[in-house]
Design an enzyme around this catalytic site. Structure first.
Site, PDB file in Angstrom:
ATOM      1  N   HIS A  77      -8.701 -34.615 -14.970  1.00 41.99           N
ATOM      2  CA  HIS A  77      -8.458 -35.635 -13.945  1.00 41.99           C
ATOM      3  C   HIS A  77      -9.136 -35.195 -12.650  1.00 41.99           C
ATOM      4  CE1 HIS A  77      -5.398 -38.504 -11.812  1.00 41.99           C
ATOM      5  NE2 HIS A  77      -6.576 -38.520 -11.241  1.00 41.99           N
ATOM      6  N   GLU A  88     -13.292 -38.699  -7.001  1.00 45.28           N
ATOM      7  CA  GLU A  88     -12.725 -37.341  -6.970  1.00 45.28           C
ATOM      8  C   GLU A  88     -13.433 -36.469  -5.926  1.00 45.28           C
ATOM      9  OE1 GLU A  88      -9.938 -36.087  -8.671  1.00 45.28           O
ATOM     10  OE2 GLU A  88      -9.692 -38.229  -8.981  1.00 45.28           O
ATOM     11  N   HIS A  92     -11.125 -35.380  -2.952  1.00 47.57           N
ATOM     12  CA  HIS A  92     -10.661 -33.999  -3.141  1.00 47.57           C
ATOM     13  C   HIS A  92     -11.760 -32.954  -2.955  1.00 47.57           C
ATOM     14  CE1 HIS A  92      -6.981 -35.761  -4.619  1.00 47.57           C
ATOM     15  NE2 HIS A  92      -7.671 -36.449  -5.494  1.00 47.57           N
TER      16      HIS A  92
END
Length: 201
Positions: free
Chosen positions: A17, A66, A70
């Site tokens: 993920h 992502e 992040h």
């Protein structure tokens, strides 16, 4: 939802993920995702980090999300301070952990019968020496079992495995954004029977 997005062949193994800093302090949101920086990783990315919701439209949509959310925060660490390093290190950690192999060795595999959550936790803890965070979809109305949805491993800034714990007074940093569209993942209930589905119905 996956069917609606042409994902008729979901992977039969655990995929990535993301790699998320617990506390996002210095995120450079203007640092745009550039797929050419990870061109050497693309084959591995497609295999281990697939986008099951936008698979036929644009293979890079999930990776871009992502990175912006992040990766640009994780880049404060030298070992993760470029797109190639961030995605490459996430792949390396994934392969090192080998969750698929570990669960199989412990005799835990997708099945139509239920598992005890405590047995799954004990197997993972004895294998890795740390406690991961196991997240589930709660039982739907009229059902008794929760369904495993995600297994989260925690690392120190030196990227050594460490117990996943939520400090008192600190909300779960992942919980806030971890919504799977219709359903929500939450930390699994130790007392509920647990379903590890062999295929998505």
């Amino acid at each position: 939802q996956m069917d609606a997005n042409d994902c008729h062949d979901p992977p039969m193994y655990w995929t990535i993920h993301g790699l998320w800093p617990d506390r996002a302090e210095d995120c450079n949101r203007t640092w745009h995702f550039n797929v050419t920086e990870i061109k050497d990783l693309i084959l591995d990315m497609r295999h281990y980090w697939p986008d099951v919701l936008h698979s036929s439209v644009n293979h890079t949509q999930f990776w871009k999300h992502e990175w912006v959310k992040h990766g640009t925060c994780a880049a404060t660490l030298e070992v993760l301070n470029s797109q190639k390093k961030y995605f490459g290190k996430a792949l390396e950690l994934y392969k090192h952990i080998d969750l698929n192999g570990c669960l199989l060795k412990a005799g835990i595999k997708p099945s139509s019968s239920y598992y005890k959550m405590t047995a799954i936790k004990e197997a993972l803890t004895s294998f890795y020496g740390v406690t991961p965070k196991i997240q589930c979809l709660p039982p739907e109305e009229g059902e008794e079992a929760q369904t495993i949805g995600q297994i989260e491993f925690c690392f120190t800034k030196e990227l050594q495995l460490v117990n996943c714990t939520v400090l008192e007074g600190e909300s779960n940093p992942v919980q806030a954004h971890l919504k799977l569209e219709m359903s929500e993942l939450s930390v699994c209930n130790d007392t509920l029977p647990t379903y590890y589905p062999s295929e998505v119905q």
